[in-house]
Scaffold this active site. Structure first.
Site, PDB file in Angstrom:
ATOM      1  N   GLY B 229      42.366  80.475  44.072  1.00 52.92           N
ATOM      2  CA  GLY B 229      42.504  80.538  42.572  1.00 52.92           C
ATOM      3  C   GLY B 229      43.193  81.301  42.059  1.00 52.92           C
ATOM      4  O   GLY B 229      44.387  81.524  42.215  1.00 52.92           O
ATOM      5  N   ALA B 230      42.202  82.144  41.012  1.00 52.30           N
ATOM      6  CA  ALA B 230      42.986  83.213  39.827  1.00 52.30           C
ATOM      7  C   ALA B 230      43.548  84.080  40.932  1.00 52.30           C
ATOM      8  O   ALA B 230      44.455  85.097  40.165  1.00 52.30           O
ATOM      9  CB  ALA B 230      41.946  83.504  38.903  1.00 52.30           C
ATOM     10  N   GLY B 258      46.688  73.148  43.910  1.00 58.74           N
ATOM     11  CA  GLY B 258      46.702  72.999  45.253  1.00 58.74           C
ATOM     12  C   GLY B 258      48.045  72.013  45.836  1.00 58.74           C
ATOM     13  O   GLY B 258      48.549  72.686  46.540  1.00 58.74           O
ATOM     14  N   ASP B 259      48.044  70.940  45.221  1.00 62.98           N
ATOM     15  CA  ASP B 259      49.130  70.180  45.552  1.00 62.98           C
ATOM     16  C   ASP B 259      50.457  70.629  45.326  1.00 62.98           C
ATOM     17  O   ASP B 259      51.176  70.584  45.913  1.00 62.98           O
ATOM     18  CB  ASP B 259      48.939  68.590  45.052  1.00 62.98           C
ATOM     19  CG  ASP B 259      47.555  68.166  45.124  1.00 62.98           C
ATOM     20  OD1 ASP B 259      47.087  68.523  46.363  1.00 62.98           O
ATOM     21  OD2 ASP B 259      46.841  67.311  44.346  1.00 62.98           O
TER      22      ASP B 259
END
Lengths: 318, 318
Positions: B229-230, B258-259
């Protein structure tokens, strides 16, 4: 044949999820697809009651194709089932028929609904529809129901036009919509309108149902059949005012209860029943729809049990 | 050509509503439809970066037809756009491609997601897919990404089979899935896995990313690229361990980040870049996706700005 008009027909999707959590991701456990839009629901209830019906309105795109494929199954009900056929007279449009998505939270039974706006209908498509509609009115329709919201592009006064055409063709016309399309449609003097309490308050500014129904009558409706949820229905006509309810409060899913009420009113009209009997039928069908395990369908045994138990009271002289 | 596999491809619908209110009815203001499923998203990002790709997996029913029609536009990008073509090599199935519905609450920007389960794939359809997959591996694939959930009917060990086939064909293979399919796929020794923190914790039982990545490596992955994530990404390989992040926290929509990271890793692999450069590309693409006004797409100017600013740190010797 009873004609139902659904200008903004839909492919209704129902998603069942264990718990609805806003802003989370959900795996849908079960998906069902069925033809939707109020007039199509009304036709299906009429069919189950043994009344032949024809559905018109618009259909287009891939979702329109799926909708019509599903509808085709209703055109030839099983022999001996007592179910009458539903004839598809939808008018093709270039735009795509909308989807509606109803998300059922299995932990509470509540439904969260998302309704797409619908296809943009061009002026030429609207004119094509009007020609088809006039032909259907002249082709043996004993009553017509005008149902639901308007898709983008259809004039806001569309229902006023359709009410006038029906009155010219001497076909009794029921209008079931809301907001400005209802307000405009009223001026064309429909035989019956079937608002719920909120819709009635919306066009009259009056939350008290009897006063609001009388106000709607003054604005043009010959009769007002207001559905009041668990409080049953109120019917204000030029022949009298009646209210009706089932003897006990029912738990269940109210989706489609209003459409079943329309089918009850129309079928009673088609058979020439007196007003109180039409009202009893509408109330019993609504209750049997609330009690049905499948959203939007009515439970036939519940209907058979409910119909004799509906209490109709003449509330005052006209 | 880079091959991406999406066994449970989807037609992604995005609905914009003013406010999401559970158990209420919503008029959807705006509907968008686009090809979905992780591998299709990866291919679109690869195309924008100028890498030719081929997508395979399953497609069927009316939703599959819409999906393929939309994909056809990606097969012939505008000349001079710098975008490479995406070739559709999806395998037909009798069942219907799933829809996903993302409801964007315009008051907060948050998305509530509903994912249909997908079509039931028969053993014969799975066998047909395996034949097509082998041909694609042998037909010039320089890398393959196996992405997302499995539709009903596909064996839970499917990714283990597909990883083995890729290794036999000497095509580097990246696996991006979760739960039992990931656990089983690991045992077949994929070159890279790209779990997020939650997926990594789910298969290893360890919430601490570095320990969890090392555990996943012991279970079979040659390299683990974990998206945090961040906090950016953590990359554990046999040549070293790196972490990378953009210099500032970004507000935006993480859908598809994510892709985009997968596309960054794959494109770097296809070009033979060293691990730190692949990681920087993955992190910059993720950040540019979070910042994009369109969910799931990356913002090219943001990517160009971000790439040189990504801080890659070698956290320890292998």
């Amino acid at each position: 044949m009873i004609l139902t008009v659904t200008l903004n027909a839909a492919l209704d999707l129902t998603y069942r999820v264990p718990h609805l959590v806003p802003h989370a991701s959900h795996r849908v456990r079960e998906v069902t697809e069925r033809p939707g839009g109020k007039g199509l629901n009304v036709a299906r209830v009429l069919a189950a009651l043994g009344f032949e019906s024809t559905v018109t309105g618009f259909a287009g795109g891939e979702t329109g194709r799926v909708l019509r494929t599903l509808l085709a199954a209703d055109a030839t009900p099983p022999a001996g089932s007592g179910t009458a056929p539903v004839t598809d007279a939808l008018v093709p449009v270039a735009g795509q028929t909308r989807r509606t998505v109803g998300v059922v939270d299995e932990s509470t039974g509540d439904t969260t609904q998302f309704n797409e706006p619908g296809p943009h209908v061009t002026p030429e498509e609207w004119e094509t529809f009007l020609v088809a509609y006039r032909e259907l009115l002249g082709g043996g329709a004993v009553a017509v129901a005008l149902c639901g919201s308007l898709p983008p592009g259809v004039p806001v006064g569309a229902y006023a036009t359709l009410v006038r055409e029906a009155r010219t063709a001497r076909v009794p016309v029921l209008l079931d919509t809301s907001g400005e399309p209802l307000r405009r449609g009223l001026a064309a003097r429909p035989d019956i309108i079937k608002p719920n309490a909120e819709e009635l308050a919306g066009i009259t500014g009056t939350a008290e149902p009897l006063r609001a129904a009388r106000a709607a009558q003054r604005r043009g409706a010959h009769a007002v059949a207001a559905s009041l949820g668990a409080d049953g229905m109120l019917l204000v006509t030029q022949d009298g005012t009646w209210s009706a309810a089932v003897p006990e409060r029912l738990a269940g899913n109210p989706t489609g209860a209003g459409d079943s009420a329309v089918a009850g009113l129309l079928s009673g009209l088609a058979e020439g029943l007196p007003w109180p009997d039409r009202l009893a039928r509408a109330v019993a069908l609504s209750a049997a729809t609330v009690r049905s395990p499948v959203a939007g369908e009515f439970d036939e045994p519940t209907y058979a049990t409910m119909l004799p138990s509906v209490r109709v009271r003449q509330s005052e002289t006209p």
